[in-house]
Enzyme design. Structure first.
Site, PDB file in Angstrom:
ATOM      1  N   ASP A  67      69.495  44.378   5.540  1.00 52.45           N
ATOM      2  CA  ASP A  67      70.126  45.704   5.632  1.00 52.45           C
ATOM      3  C   ASP A  67      71.481  45.753   4.928  1.00 52.45           C
ATOM      4  O   ASP A  67      72.024  44.728   4.520  1.00 52.45           O
ATOM      5  CB  ASP A  67      70.257  46.113   7.113  1.00 52.45           C
ATOM      6  CG  ASP A  67      70.762  44.968   7.994  1.00 52.45           C
ATOM      7  OD1 ASP A  67      71.347  44.017   7.465  1.00 52.45           O
ATOM      8  OD2 ASP A  67      70.557  45.036   9.222  1.00 52.45           O
ATOM      9  N   ASP A 136      71.301  46.137  22.040  1.00 47.94           N
ATOM     10  CA  ASP A 136      70.328  47.150  22.467  1.00 47.94           C
ATOM     11  C   ASP A 136      68.903  46.787  22.050  1.00 47.94           C
ATOM     12  O   ASP A 136      67.993  47.613  22.136  1.00 47.94           O
ATOM     13  CB  ASP A 136      70.721  48.528  21.889  1.00 47.94           C
ATOM     14  CG  ASP A 136      70.779  48.528  20.370  1.00 47.94           C
ATOM     15  OD1 ASP A 136      70.478  47.478  19.743  1.00 47.94           O
ATOM     16  OD2 ASP A 136      71.131  49.583  19.789  1.00 47.94           O
ATOM     17  N   HIS A 138      67.931  45.892  18.936  1.00 52.19           N
ATOM     18  CA  HIS A 138      67.539  46.218  17.553  1.00 52.19           C
ATOM     19  C   HIS A 138      67.380  44.955  16.714  1.00 52.19           C
ATOM     20  O   HIS A 138      67.994  43.925  16.986  1.00 52.19           O
ATOM     21  CB  HIS A 138      68.495  47.229  16.905  1.00 52.19           C
ATOM     22  CG  HIS A 138      69.841  46.718  16.501  1.00 52.19           C
ATOM     23  ND1 HIS A 138      71.016  47.185  17.046  1.00 52.19           N
ATOM     24  CD2 HIS A 138      70.218  45.798  15.579  1.00 52.19           C
ATOM     25  CE1 HIS A 138      72.040  46.573  16.472  1.00 52.19           C
ATOM     26  NE2 HIS A 138      71.593  45.726  15.585  1.00 52.19           N
ATOM     27  N   GLU A 143      67.187  50.754  15.130  1.00 51.48           N
ATOM     28  CA  GLU A 143      67.715  51.098  16.447  1.00 51.48           C
ATOM     29  C   GLU A 143      66.583  51.517  17.392  1.00 51.48           C
ATOM     30  O   GLU A 143      65.478  51.827  16.944  1.00 51.48           O
ATOM     31  CB  GLU A 143      68.718  52.257  16.296  1.00 51.48           C
ATOM     32  CG  GLU A 143      69.967  51.905  15.479  1.00 51.48           C
ATOM     33  CD  GLU A 143      70.968  51.048  16.260  1.00 51.48           C
ATOM     34  OE1 GLU A 143      70.555  50.244  17.121  1.00 51.48           O
ATOM     35  OE2 GLU A 143      72.177  51.186  15.980  1.00 51.48           O
TER      36      GLU A 143
HETATM   37  C1  GLP Z   1      73.860  43.914  13.062  1.00 48.49           C
HETATM   38  C2  GLP Z   1      72.828  43.430  12.054  1.00 48.49           C
HETATM   39  C3  GLP Z   1      71.696  42.703  12.741  1.00 48.49           C
HETATM   40  C4  GLP Z   1      72.258  41.666  13.696  1.00 48.49           C
HETATM   41  C5  GLP Z   1      73.078  42.354  14.761  1.00 48.49           C
HETATM   42  C6  GLP Z   1      73.668  41.381  15.766  1.00 48.49           C
HETATM   43  O1  GLP Z   1      73.501  45.082  13.647  1.00 48.49           O
HETATM   44  N1  GLP Z   1      72.300  44.500  11.272  1.00 48.49           N
HETATM   45  O2  GLP Z   1      70.864  42.101  11.762  1.00 48.49           O
HETATM   46  O3  GLP Z   1      71.215  40.939  14.277  1.00 48.49           O
HETATM   47  O4  GLP Z   1      74.151  43.008  14.105  1.00 48.49           O
HETATM   48  O5  GLP Z   1      74.900  40.933  15.306  1.00 48.49           O
HETATM   49  P1  GLP Z   1      75.669  39.691  15.835  1.00 48.49           P
HETATM   50  O6  GLP Z   1      74.938  38.502  15.334  1.00 48.49           O
HETATM   51  O7  GLP Z   1      77.030  39.788  15.208  1.00 48.49           O
HETATM   52  O8  GLP Z   1      75.693  39.782  17.295  1.00 48.49           O
END
Ligand code: GLP
Length: 260
Positions: A67, A136, A138, A143
């Site tokens: 993404d 959440d 995702h 989402e």
């Molecule tokens: C973002 C990314 C996800 C990731 C999520 C969790 O939303 N798009 O790919 O898994 O954050 O992030 P973190 O690893 O910082 O908790």
């Protein structure tokens, strides 16, 4: 799903890195799906360490990131393009033309998303997709209530995700509302998936993903339908799994012939 509960995030990241190395040994042209966020940082450090010790070679490999934020130039410090260059690509030998990250400045977003899907297909599909998980539930930026069959497209972030990710920006106002993300259908086509989750803040999402019903309200729960998913957890992230003793039992008795 194979649930691997590790003593801490570092040992979990080491196991996940071993899996990447073993894939590249058996298939030097492997196509990796890569994630951003705090979670894969130790995994990327370990991959870099293996590369420096000549244990891993990316010269024929390629990658597709999940993404990117819409509206951030590639050089913006919070763009996922910058994140990946800084934390992985500038340290390893994957050719620049083999690295793919959605373009947050694409003028025609739907065409760009279609082209991204086509590039994945032309590369032969993703061999191993690395995932984190949002609080959440995702994956990528899909989402809750995202279609479980979705393809790469534009999404609007929830305020919870914007606030979770605000630490990478100067202020909450700076966090974009829109992103391009691989779809859930796109992610599900990967041949294998490794999801990493660390810390207490992920425990609820992890339990819902592994033991809850399959629902678009918890996008990661669709991974129950994928035949080859490994979930690397530290103890706090595993805390709400009701069958965690069983997962430990299974892992401890994994037959030696059963490879990654
Ligand atoms: C973002 C990314 C996800 C990731 C999520 C969790 O939303 N798009 O790919 O898994 O954050 O992030 P973190 O690893 O910082 O908790």
């Amino acid at each position: 799903m194979e649930i691997i509960i590790c003593p801490d995030a570092d040992s979990a990241s080491l196991s996940a890195a071993d899996q990447v190395a073993s894939l590249l040994h058996s298939k030097p042209t492997a196509v990796l799906g890569l994630a951003t966020g705090g979670t894969p940082l130790a995994l990327y450090s370990e991959i870099i360490r293996k590369y420096q010790k000549h244990q891993i070679n990316f010269s024929q490999a390629s990658s597709f990131n999940l993404d990117e934020y819409i509206g951030l130039a590639p050089g913006h410090p919070a763009s996922y393009q910058s994140f990946m260059q800084e934390n992985l690509f500038r340290h390893i030998n994957m050719p620049a033309e083999s690295v793919h990250i959605p373009d947050g400045l694409a003028v025609d977003v739907p065409s760009h998303c279609l082209a991204y899907e086509n590039s994945i297909r032309e590369a032969g599909g993703i061999d191993l997709q690395i995932l984190g998980i949002g609080t959440d539930g995702h994956i990528g930026f899909n989402e809750p209530t995202s279609s479980l069959a979705s393809r790469t497209r534009i999404k609007t972030l929830t305020e919870r995700t914007r606030s979770d990710n605000a630490r990478f920006f100067h202020s909450m106002e700076e966090v974009p509302h829109h992103v391009i993300t691989m779809g859930i259908g796109t992610i599900m086509e990967s041949r294998a998936i490794s999801l990493l989750a660390f810390g207490e803040s992920k425990a609820r999402a992890v339990a819902d993903m592994v033991e809850g019903p399959i629902t678009s309200s918890v996008p990661a729960s669709i991974l129950q339908m994928h035949p080859t998913v490994r979930v690397f957890l530290d103890e706090p992230a595993a805390a709400l799994l009701s069958r965690r003793d069983y997962y430990r039992h299974v892992f401890a008795r994994k037959p030696s012939w059963q490879k990654w």
